[in-house]
Design a protein around this motif. Sequence first.
Motif, PDB file in Angstrom:
ATOM      1  N   THR A 177       0.839  -1.189   0.000  1.00  0.00           N
ATOM      2  CA  THR A 177       0.000   0.000   0.000  1.00  0.00           C
ATOM      3  C   THR A 177       0.880   1.246   0.000  1.00  0.00           C
ATOM      4  OG1 THR A 177      -1.728  -1.149   1.226  1.00  0.00           O
ATOM      5  CG2 THR A 177      -1.800   1.259   1.233  1.00  0.00           C
ATOM      6  N   TYR A 178       0.668   2.115  -0.978  1.00  0.00           N
ATOM      7  CA  TYR A 178       1.403   3.373  -1.047  1.00  0.00           C
ATOM      8  C   TYR A 178       0.841   4.350  -0.022  1.00  0.00           C
ATOM      9  CZ  TYR A 178       3.319   7.677  -3.053  1.00  0.00           C
ATOM     10  OH  TYR A 178       3.957   8.870  -3.242  1.00  0.00           O
ATOM     11  N   GLU A 179      -0.475   4.446   0.041  1.00  0.00           N
ATOM     12  CA  GLU A 179      -1.158   5.238   1.064  1.00  0.00           C
ATOM     13  C   GLU A 179      -2.619   4.824   1.072  1.00  0.00           C
ATOM     14  OE1 GLU A 179      -0.981   9.734   2.859  1.00  0.00           O
ATOM     15  OE2 GLU A 179      -0.951   9.523   0.689  1.00  0.00           O
ATOM     16  N   GLY A 180      -3.205   4.748   2.245  1.00  0.00           N
ATOM     17  CA  GLY A 180      -4.615   4.399   2.358  1.00  0.00           C
ATOM     18  C   GLY A 180      -5.145   4.798   3.721  1.00  0.00           C
ATOM     19  N   TYR A 181      -6.300   5.464   3.752  1.00  0.00           N
ATOM     20  CA  TYR A 181      -6.814   5.938   5.030  1.00  0.00           C
ATOM     21  C   TYR A 181      -8.319   6.167   4.989  1.00  0.00           C
ATOM     22  CZ  TYR A 181      -6.726  10.496   2.670  1.00  0.00           C
ATOM     23  OH  TYR A 181      -6.921  11.531   1.779  1.00  0.00           O
ATOM     24  N   LEU A 182      -8.903   6.259   6.166  1.00  0.00           N
ATOM     25  CA  LEU A 182     -10.252   6.764   6.388  1.00  0.00           C
ATOM     26  C   LEU A 182     -10.123   8.004   7.261  1.00  0.00           C
ATOM     27  CD1 LEU A 182     -12.187   3.455   7.182  1.00  0.00           C
ATOM     28  CD2 LEU A 182     -12.218   4.764   5.042  1.00  0.00           C
ATOM     29  N   GLY A 183     -10.962   9.011   7.011  1.00  0.00           N
ATOM     30  CA  GLY A 183     -10.815  10.245   7.764  1.00  0.00           C
ATOM     31  C   GLY A 183     -12.130  10.938   8.042  1.00  0.00           C
ATOM     32  N   TYR A 184     -12.044  11.936   8.869  1.00  0.00           N
ATOM     33  CA  TYR A 184     -13.186  12.794   9.217  1.00  0.00           C
ATOM     34  C   TYR A 184     -12.730  14.238   9.071  1.00  0.00           C
ATOM     35  CZ  TYR A 184     -17.125  14.749  11.823  1.00  0.00           C
ATOM     36  OH  TYR A 184     -18.239  15.458  12.203  1.00  0.00           O
ATOM     37  N   LYS A 185     -13.354  14.988   8.149  1.00  0.00           N
ATOM     38  CA  LYS A 185     -12.909  16.324   7.789  1.00  0.00           C
ATOM     39  C   LYS A 185     -13.891  17.376   8.285  1.00  0.00           C
ATOM     40  CE  LYS A 185     -11.409  18.933   3.693  1.00  0.00           C
ATOM     41  NZ  LYS A 185     -11.258  18.854   2.216  1.00  0.00           N
ATOM     42  N   MET A 186     -13.349  18.356   9.013  1.00  0.00           N
ATOM     43  CA  MET A 186     -14.128  19.487   9.506  1.00  0.00           C
ATOM     44  C   MET A 186     -13.676  20.738   8.776  1.00  0.00           C
ATOM     45  SD  MET A 186     -13.858  18.232  13.453  1.00  0.00           S
ATOM     46  CE  MET A 186     -12.289  17.430  13.104  1.00  0.00           C
ATOM     47  N   ASP A 187     -14.095  21.902   9.238  1.00  0.00           N
ATOM     48  CA  ASP A 187     -13.796  23.145   8.528  1.00  0.00           C
ATOM     49  C   ASP A 187     -12.304  23.367   8.332  1.00  0.00           C
ATOM     50  OD1 ASP A 187     -16.421  23.802   8.168  1.00  0.00           O
ATOM     51  OD2 ASP A 187     -16.558  25.061   9.952  1.00  0.00           O
ATOM     52  N   ALA A 188     -11.533  23.277   9.401  1.00  0.00           N
ATOM     53  CA  ALA A 188     -10.118  23.646   9.322  1.00  0.00           C
ATOM     54  C   ALA A 188      -9.174  22.520   9.702  1.00  0.00           C
ATOM     55  CB  ALA A 188      -9.844  24.851  10.226  1.00  0.00           C
ATOM     56  N   MET A 189      -9.699  21.299   9.861  1.00  0.00           N
ATOM     57  CA  MET A 189      -8.825  20.194  10.224  1.00  0.00           C
ATOM     58  C   MET A 189      -9.430  18.867   9.782  1.00  0.00           C
ATOM     59  SD  MET A 189      -9.301  19.864  14.360  1.00  0.00           S
ATOM     60  CE  MET A 189      -8.713  21.531  14.603  1.00  0.00           C
ATOM     61  N   GLU A 190      -8.585  17.849   9.769  1.00  0.00           N
ATOM     62  CA  GLU A 190      -9.018  16.516   9.360  1.00  0.00           C
ATOM     63  C   GLU A 190      -8.255  15.476  10.174  1.00  0.00           C
ATOM     64  OE1 GLU A 190      -9.135  13.683   5.320  1.00  0.00           O
ATOM     65  OE2 GLU A 190      -8.392  15.750   5.237  1.00  0.00           O
TER      66      GLU A 190
END
Length: 353
Positions: A95-108
């Motif tokens: 895997t080169y890169e792989g993620y799950l995330g949660y993004k808000m106004d000014a941060m993730e």
Amino acid sequence: MIKPFHKTLLVGAIAAVIAPSSFALEAEKPNIHASFDVSLALKIAEENAFAIDDAPGDQNFIGLDGEVGLDNGASLTYAYYEAVDLADGAGFGDTYEGYLGYKMDAMEVRGGTLHSPLRRVLEKSDVFSRTYADANNVFLTNTIANNAVMLLGGTETLIYAVSIDFSNEDSNDPNASDGMRIGAMVDIQVSDTLSVAAGLETRDDYTNLGVSADLILENGLSLVFGLELADFDSNANSLLLANVPEVNGAGDVIGSQLVGVSLAGTSPMSLVVGGYLPVGDEAKIKAQIGYIDPDINGADSGTYLAVGYDQPLAETVTGYFLFSYGADYGMRSTEVDADGNAMVLATGLTFSF
């Protein structure tokens, strides 16, 4: 203990942030991205051998990313990129890169397999990225961190990231205890023509610092700078590939050999300076010089020099020529294809979308 904690870290960290959210979803169409470098090189090593092959460490990848909007204004993010090897037994790799995330106004917040903050800093100083003249000839840090959680945020003029990941302290012993590594970076756009960045990563057996800068002059000339300072304690397990002098019984130096040398108790330093000059509307002339002092008894310092020319051929295709003389990955901790002070004349194409 660390080990039971890290198995639930990614899920727990993301779930804790997402919990108050409303789950009315609005999914966007995924974006497909890929980057490939196909090169052909004539390489003249110290033993006057000739070789035609692809550049080591190309890091070709293909994958997708996207967002799923929530009705509270935040969004779930995701990405997965698979590494592709075009040279040695072509096929998919790790895997080169792989993620799950949660993004808000000014941060993730992201969790998964991520590029470390320090890697993001040092990549800014490399004008020959992913070719024979890649700055990883001398930089020790090329970290893709598994089991990682990262907080990213900032504005148009200031970007920051903080990460934590867990890795096996002894790659030769799968039963060894896991080590916790902490990373951080800040990237500041000082003016329209100058940006500077600094980052670090630290574990119980080493600390690594890096800084980079990018300056654009009035005539379009762009200059880049990168510096990496590492400090390994006496219990460090990391190895550095180095060209070590070979001595006969009389004490005379009769050659050199590439060996894996322990970094325990050392403080290596790496430096890269480079830049590019626009030619016409789109072409570039590039140059870069790198230096590493491994701080190891018997290991020579490594130096390389590269010059090249880039010519866009289409919206997503660029052709290039380069000449490089120097370490040829001989001082890079993650690369075993090393031929001392080899000369490389290469031509290639880069594809990205």
